[in-house]
Write an enzyme that holds these catalytic residues in place. Structure first.
Site, PDB file in Angstrom:
ATOM      1  CB  ALA B  66      37.741  41.687  35.923  1.00  0.00           C
ATOM      2  N   GLY B 109      34.414  38.136  37.393  1.00  0.00           N
ATOM      3  CA  GLY B 109      34.044  39.206  36.155  1.00  0.00           C
ATOM      4  C   GLY B 109      33.540  38.162  35.513  1.00  0.00           C
ATOM      5  CD  GLU B 112      30.697  40.956  38.211  1.00  0.00           C
ATOM      6  OE1 GLU B 112      31.854  41.128  37.338  1.00  0.00           O
ATOM      7  OE2 GLU B 112      30.256  42.062  39.009  1.00  0.00           O
ATOM      8  CD  GLU B 132      34.690  40.473  41.849  1.00  0.00           C
ATOM      9  OE1 GLU B 132      34.810  39.732  42.836  1.00  0.00           O
ATOM     10  OE2 GLU B 132      34.240  40.629  41.145  1.00  0.00           O
TER      11      GLU B 132
END
Lengths: 257, 258
Positions: B66, B109, B112, B132
């Site tokens: 991300a 991200g 994901e 993360e």
């Protein structure tokens, strides 16, 4: 930029010269990291189509510098941090790699040579599985590559006995592609590298990748792997050039793409 | 519909392709990119010309994670109000099959996003992970949930706690990735797979996806009731009549999605 090695590229060949001649090019942490860094550069450099690793001075590489080993040294962490990334990088390096073994290659120095694709030896060169002589086991891929090159029984013999293997013996065992007389050393190593650098580099990379996979694949998987490899090779500029040259009855000029 | 600044899209042979397109930042997912992906998918979900969707990066990287810069200054309340993850819920409602074609890094991200797709085709050199934890946070768009469902609690915890990267081979052996292929051929293989699925009866494909998704979230009993309803429903379709007739007549069926 590098202190323990020299790294130069010329005519599509990259040279890594181990450069601690007064210490028989023994590995230090800095040298391991510099070799790995140079490998990354050579991998990225589109002009480079062949890599040579050799030693400055009398030795190829005498292995770990034992001066740095202390009682509380964690040998496993040294391998994980310094040697294993170097060996992994070599294993995944999709261009031909030559170990130009100019002198003695002992311990992890021998492992480095084993992790290369070709070993060409000076008549003065030798291999020693020196680990056993200081109460250790071969590392840095040595126990992986050696039995695959010389067979299980011979690998056991070499690693347990820890005796010197001359260049000629090494050739007989399948550890060397060729042995070169001292007065022709530089010239022949260069010629060998130049020849490889003119070949279809992408196809060589694919051959390396899938030969390695064959060690833990069955026939059906390998047939499928070959289909993948051929699909990729079939789309290269060099394949088109190879076919064209064949039809025109001339020598192909490969670009490595 | 917002303009597509962060992705490129095209359709070929009934396959809609979304290519993540922020190469300068290794395709880092920002909020705009998620919005653009979602809007494209929802549009294609209603478009008869598209049967299957592919999400891919480029030959070097799927996406490295991300966009950290975008959220560095956020606080709990602003995030709760922004409710950005609601878009991820809608991604899961897309009815048509989605394939992720992954080269290189697929982290945070981006992992994901790949897990939100139905199938993953990965390059031999692809790397998956949730880093993360190294930034003092955790996945927020389904990472702890979807990875756990796929590989089991104990293994998922280890990867999520350590933030290390798994190889494509490991991901494949642990039910995360469907196929591992040579890096040069990832997109081609994903397209082949997409074309194969695109040839199947579209209603069957959608009803199967819906039933399989139910089975992940519901009890066996409830999921089986759901499966049964979808099964009965397909008997109201022309394609069921055609499929069974073609079988009896020993010919290939011609499906229409009706």
């Amino acid at each position: 930029m590098f202190e323990t090695i020299e790294y130069v590229t010329e005519n599509n060949v990259a040279w890594i010269r181990l450069n601690r001649p007064d210490k028989f090019n023994a590995f230090t942490e800095q040298m391991n990291l510099e070799i790995t860094k140079a490998l990354k550069e050579a991998e990225k450099d589109g002009e480079v189509r062949c890599l040579v690793i050799t030693g400055n001075g009398k030795a190829f590489c005498s292995g770990e510098d034992l001066a740095g080993v202390k009682q509380d040294t964690d040998h496993a962490e040294i391998l994980r941090k310094r040697y294993n990334p170097m060996v992994e990088k070599l294993a995944n390096f999709e261009k031909p790699v030559i170990a130009a073994v100019n002198g003695v290659a002992a311990g992890a120095g021998m492992s480095l040579a084993l992790a290369c694709d070709f070993r060409i030896l000076s008549e003065k060169a030798s291999f020693i599985e020196a680990f056993i002589n200081v109460g250790l086991v071969p590392d840095s891929g040595n126990l992986f590559y050696l039995p695959r090159l010389v067979g299980h029984a011979k690998a056991l013999e070499l690693t347990v006995m820890g005796e010197k293997v001359s260049a000629e013996e090494a050739k007989d065992l399948g550890l060397a592609t060729k042995v070169i007389a001292l007065d022709q050393w530089e010239e022949e190593v260069s010629a060998f590298a130049q020849n490889l650098a003119q070949k279809p580099t992408k196809a060589i990379g694919l051959i390396k990748r899938y030969l390695r996979k064959s060690w833990d694949a069955d026939l059906s998987e390998m047939l499928e792997n070959e289909a993948y490899a051929q699909r990729t090779a079939g789309q290269t500029v060099d394949h088109a050039e190879g076919v064209q040259a064949f039809l025109e009855k001339r020598k192909p000029v490969f670009k490595g793409r | 519909m917002v303009n597509k600044e962060t992705i490129q899209t095209w359709t070929e042979d009934g396959v809609g392709v979304i290519q993540l397109n922020r190469p300068k930042v290794l395709n880092a997912l920002n909020r705009r990119m998620v919005t653009e992906i979602l809007q494209t998918m929802e549009e294609w979900d209603r478009d008869d010309e598209v049967s299957v969707m592919i999400v891919t990066g480029n030959e070097k990287v799927f996406a490295a994670g991300a966009d950290i810069a975008e959220m560095a200054e956020d606080d709990s309340i602003s995030l709760e109000l922004l409710n950005q993850f609601a878009e991820w819920d809608r991604l899961a409602w897309v009815k048509k099959p989605i394939i992720a074609a992954v080269n290189g890094y697929c982290l945070g991200g981006a992992f994901e996003l790949a897990l939100s797709c139905d199938l993953i085709v990965a390059a031999e050199n692809a790397q998956f992970g949730f880093p993360e934890v190294n930034l003092g946070v955790m996945p927020g768009a389904g990472g702890t949930v979807r990875l756990t469902k796929l590989m089991g609690r104990a293994k998922a915890l280890e990867w999520l706690w350590l933030g290390e990267y798994m190889t494509a081979k490991f991901a494949n052996e642990n039910g995360v990735v469907n196929r591992v292929v040579a890096p040069e051929l990832v997109f081609e293989e994903a397209m082949k797979l997409a074309r194969k699925i695109a040839k199947q009866a579209p209603l069957s494909i959608r009803m199967i996806k819906e039933a399989v998704n139910k089975s992940v979230d519901h009890s066996i009993y409830e999921a089986m009731q759901y499966e049964r309803k979808n099964f009965y429903m397909l008997f109201a379709s022309e394609d069921q009549k055609e499929g069974m007739k073609a079988f009896v007549e020993k010919r290939r069926p011609q499906f229409k999605g009706k």
